[in-house]
Design an enzyme around this catalytic site. Structure first.
Site, PDB file in Angstrom:
ATOM      1  N   GLY A   1       1.323  -1.323   0.092  1.00 25.13           N
ATOM      2  CA  GLY A   1      -0.040   0.248   0.223  1.00 25.13           C
ATOM      3  C   GLY A   1       1.157   1.451   0.073  1.00 25.13           C
TER       4      GLY A   1
ATOM      5  N   ASN B   1      -7.508   4.587   8.929  1.00 26.73           N
ATOM      6  CA  ASN B   1      -7.068   3.276   9.116  1.00 26.73           C
ATOM      7  C   ASN B   1      -7.375   3.086  10.678  1.00 26.73           C
ATOM      8  OD1 ASN B   1      -5.447   5.297   9.203  1.00 26.73           O
ATOM      9  ND2 ASN B   1      -4.016   4.189   9.856  1.00 26.73           N
TER      10      ASN B   1
ATOM     11  N   GLN C   1      -7.541  -0.206   3.724  1.00 32.57           N
ATOM     12  CA  GLN C   1      -8.301  -0.303   4.499  1.00 32.57           C
ATOM     13  C   GLN C   1      -9.597  -0.928   3.938  1.00 32.57           C
ATOM     14  OE1 GLN C   1      -7.741  -1.575   7.504  1.00 32.57           O
ATOM     15  NE2 GLN C   1      -5.818  -0.453   7.955  1.00 32.57           N
TER      16      GLN C   1
ATOM     17  N   HIS D   1      -1.898  -7.939   2.570  1.00 33.77           N
ATOM     18  CA  HIS D   1      -1.800  -8.430   3.841  1.00 33.77           C
ATOM     19  C   HIS D   1      -2.834  -7.777   4.928  1.00 33.77           C
ATOM     20  CE1 HIS D   1       0.035  -5.277   6.281  1.00 33.77           C
ATOM     21  NE2 HIS D   1       0.558  -4.172   5.187  1.00 33.77           N
TER      22      HIS D   1
ATOM     23  N   THR E   1      11.501  -8.017 -11.094  1.00 30.43           N
ATOM     24  CA  THR E   1      11.141  -8.920 -11.079  1.00 30.43           C
ATOM     25  C   THR E   1      10.107  -9.037 -10.088  1.00 30.43           C
ATOM     26  OG1 THR E   1      12.962 -10.302 -11.700  1.00 30.43           O
ATOM     27  CG2 THR E   1      11.093 -11.658 -10.826  1.00 30.43           C
TER      28      THR E   1
ATOM     29  N   CYS F   1       4.648   6.335  18.523  1.00 26.69           N
ATOM     30  CA  CYS F   1       5.659   7.030  19.449  1.00 26.69           C
ATOM     31  C   CYS F   1       7.236   8.285  19.175  1.00 26.69           C
ATOM     32  CB  CYS F   1       6.116   5.540  20.183  1.00 26.69           C
ATOM     33  SG  CYS F   1       5.109   5.211  21.257  1.00 26.69           S
TER      34      CYS F   1
END
Lengths: 393, 390
Positions: free
Chosen positions: A78, A157, A188, A210, A246, A335
């Protein structure tokens, strides 16, 4: 150090970060790794076989968003798709140095735009209402004859708010031939909510494998036929010369398989998740009445994302207390050295630092069960009791 | 001619009667570091240790340079005490120095000699002269520059032979580990405490690290961060252990029953009690901390006095008078700075009240502690300490 238990024994509610690959995906990926390992560019039979698998995967991805298979370009994920959509536009439309987007985009869009701003591009970031929704009128008001791109996230998200991409896309299309391109970061929502690039008037769309039970390292950018986007990666001319390198065959075949998995029962799964979300929202409120739900209550929010603040507590502490009970969630905040930085998205929404620092995102997927929700509420109840002494008044 | 590593150690040679003990500690440490090389053998001389059968590679030199007590390490050549042979070896040394310089065409050198074997027929200046003329005559294109040479050819004529070296890596200096006894260092994961540990080790203190972990207030990553810092510190003391005390229960009890402004003071007093118990268990004579004067509200002399009240052994603060900049410089040099800056929540950011007391009074703090089952909490915490060896 404590070991992570088998996935059957944990409750995984961090699916907006990543999902567990579907067994059918693992099977397909293993097949490519162990047997069909050819390079799609090779002239021999193994290469031809790989090319067929590549084409088939491309068709599968295209079908999910009602695109032509020739409009799907595989990427590493993404982030690359988002980067490419923006950088490619910049390369092709330098005469229109203006981009319109929102304040709640993913860092892979926002940091790209920051970078362009330093290079002299004009960037208009449109704010959102308290539920995280951007007003299509405000987007259209910001568009000028110099606007090259409008980039909008489909599903936010962190809080799950669904933007009115169809409305925005159609209004952009109404601007006539010299109009900005419309990019949708669909990472999302892709495969879980209905998308129709033709109906919506989308020119570019980012997707990731994923997040839908594919494997990491694969994604795609939809480029509408007729949009002449510059390449981001140069080399051997793969992906019609627009994305060299590739092809990541295991990732891509897994991606296609994951698309098939969802297309079989998408509506059924999402209806189920909508009811789970309600159950979770009710459960959270029953154990912590002060909890603040971010994003819409039920309409206009992705059924798989549910985001709460627990004022007075630290999101990270709640997260760890939940993990001690085998429930895995996310704080949804990044963070920076030593001090926890409040999530810019929640800050944009509420301006309340306490709420931003006490946030927990629960995100479900197709393998979430009702029992998972009940275990989560129970674990949350226990965690909040354990942490009650730590609550700032 | 024989190749070996020459280790120089400093202050120990001044330490009179305890010298042999210190030297033994240093030899043990060196042996530990080079132990993986088969056939590695140590030979001791006055102010020197010679290491045989260990390659003079950069990573070996660097590891030896991190042994407390070592002043410098150099790959060296040894020959018999005959000037003809010394001249030949000096030429060989010049060739090797040139290799290291990557073929600079205008390289310069000088020769420096020391003669501790007074029976050797030539004086130090005469030896330097012999060596210099041999190198000049070797046709290496070298010239002499006594002020700013590209390299120095060092010649040491000693009882055990003549040693020639051309390049040395500076060591950390100080005293061999254990020569100053054993201590506990409180390792927080911040920038200061690893530096305090380093300075204590430099002065010969064998340390046991102690970390107070606050799961679930902080996560596995906060703990991993301390483990990673400890592994860097193990370069200076391979035997250093890390003790992890589960501290959340004590902190929760403090949150529940102590006045907010005394929270930090009481917490640190509890840390001292637990540390003292660990010190007794491992035979440590002091507790080292990264505290520094005036850096944060709790680090005042008043605070330190009240905190120390619960420690059964001296609390030593190597960084007491350091500016942050000075501490950061050392942290960067020893390789802990980047790790310390990793962004994981540390328990203090949650625990510290908005207005902590800066000048606590002992009686009031003792009062504030009254509601706390101190002995029970300390006992349970000490019992739960996990110890990592590697």
């Amino acid at each position: 150090m404590s070991e992570v238990k088998r996935h059957e024994d944990i409750v995984y509610l961090d699916n907006a970060s990543t999902t567990r690959p579907d067994p059918r995906v693992i099977n397909a990926v293993t097949g490519v790794l162990g047997h069909d390992f050819g390079n799609p560019s090779s002239l021999h039979r193994l290469g031809a076989r790989a090319e067929r698998l590549l084409d088939e995967s491309r068709e599968r991805v295209a079908r999910v968003i009602n695109a032509e298979s020739g409009e799907i370009y595989f990427t590493s994920g993404g982030t690359e798709a988002n980067n490419w959509a923006i950088a490619g536009t910049v390369a092709s439309r330098a005469k229109d140095p203006h981009i319109v987007s929102t304040t709640v985009e993913h860092p892979s869009v926002i940091s790209m735009l920051d970078h362009l701003h330093e290079d002299g591009w004009e960037i208009s970031l449109i704010g959102v209402d308290e539920e995280g929704r951007v007003d299509p009128d405000e987007i259209m008001d910001a568009v000028t004859p110099d606007t090259a791109l409008v980039s909008i996230m489909f599903v936010q998200n962190e809080i799950g708010t669904i933007q009115e991409c169809r409305e925005i896309g159609r209004r952009i299309r109404g601007l006539g031939p010299k109009r900005p391109w419309f990019h949708v970061d669909a990472v999302q929502g892709f495969a879980r909510l209905p998308i129709d690039v033709k109906d919506w008037g989308v020119d570019l769309m980012s997707m990731s494998a994923h997040k839908i039970h594919g494997i990491k390292g694969a994604g795609a950018l939809y480029i509408r036929k007729g949009v002449r986007l510059g390449p981001l990666v140069f080399g051997g001319g793969q992906e019609s010369g627009l994305r060299s390198g590739t092809e990541n065959m295991p990732g891509i075949v897994g991606f296609g398989t994951a698309c098939e998995v969802w297309s079989e029962d998408r509506e059924e799964v999402m209806t189920r998740l909508a009811s789970f979300r309600k159950r979770l929202v009710d459960g959270v409120r029953s154990v912590f009445p002060d909890a603040v739900l971010h994003g819409p209550e039920d309409e206009g929010v992705a059924p798989h994302i549910c985001h709460f603040s627990f004022p007075g507590l630290r999101g990270e502490s709640i997260l760890h207390a939940l993990e001690a009970r085998d429930v895995y969630v996310s704080t949804g905040s990044a963070c920076s050295s030593h001090k926890t930085r409040p999530s810019p998205v929640i800050m944009a929404l509420t301006g309340n630092e306490d709420e931003a620092l006490s946030a927990i995102r629960f995100s479900m997927s197709r393998d979430t069960s009702e029992e998972d929700i009940d275990r989560t509420v129970k674990a949350l109840d226990e965690s909040l009791r354990e942490l009650s002494a730590w609550r700032r008044k | 001619m024989e190749e070996l590593l020459l280790v120089k150690y400093g202050e120990i040679s001044l330490k009179g009667k305890n010298r042999y003990q210190f030297e033994a500690a240093l030899m043990d440490h060196i042996r530990f570091v080079v132990g993986e090389y088969p056939g590695a053998r140590l030979e001791k001389a006055y102010g020197r240790v010679y290491i045989h059968s260990v390659p003079g590679e950069r990573n070996v030199l660097r590891r030896l340079a991190k042994i407390p007590g070592i002043v410098a390490v150099a790959p060296a050549l040894r020959v018999e005490n005959e000037i003809i042979k010394i001249r030949d070896v000096a030429v060989e040394a010049a060739k090797r120095a040139l290799e290291m310089l990557d073929g600079t065409s205008t390289a310069t050198f000088k020769a420096e000699s020391r003669r501790s074997l007074k029976s050797f027929p030539l004086t130090s200046p005469q030896i330097s002269h012999e060596v210099g003329s041999a190198v000049l005559a070797a046709g290496l294109g070298l010239t002499v520059d006594v002020h700013r040479p590209s390299f120095v050819i060092n010649v040491e004529v000693r009882e055990k032979g003549t040693f020639v070296y051309w390049h040395e890596v500076r060591g950390m200096g100080g005293l061999p580990l254990g020569s100053s006894g054993r201590g506990i260092v409180l390792l927080s994961g911040g920038i200061d405490s690893p530096v305090a540990a380093y300075l204590a080790m430099k002065r010969g203190v064998a340390l046991e690290a102690l970390h107070f972990w606050s799961f679930p207030i902080t996560g596995e990553r906060a703990r991993d961060k301390v483990v990673r810092i400890w592994r860097v510190l193990k370069d200076f003391d391979p035997q250093m252990r890390l003790h992890i005390a589960h501290f959340t229960k004590i902190q929760t009890a403090i949150m529940e029953s102590c006045p907010e402004k005394y929270r930090v003071t009481v917490m640190r007093r509890m840390m001292m009690r637990v540390s003292t118990r660990l010190a007794e268990r491992v035979g440590a004579l002091a507790i080292f901390t990264g505290e520094n004067l005036g850096q944060v509200a709790s680090q005042t002399l008043e605070s330190m006095a009240v905190i120390e009240d619960t420690a059964g052994v001296p609390v030593l603060r190597p960084l007491l008078t350091y500016d942050k900049r000075e501490t950061v410089e050392i942290a960067e040099r020893i390789g802990t700075y980047e790790l310390s800056c990793l962004p994981y929540e540390d328990c203090c950011t949650v625990f510290v009240p908005k207005h902590p007391v800066t000048k606590p009074r002992l009686e009031l703090v003792r009062d504030a502690e009254k509601a706390l089952p101190v002995d029970e909490l300390v006992e349970e915490c000490v019992r739960g300490i996990e110890t990592l060896e590697r």
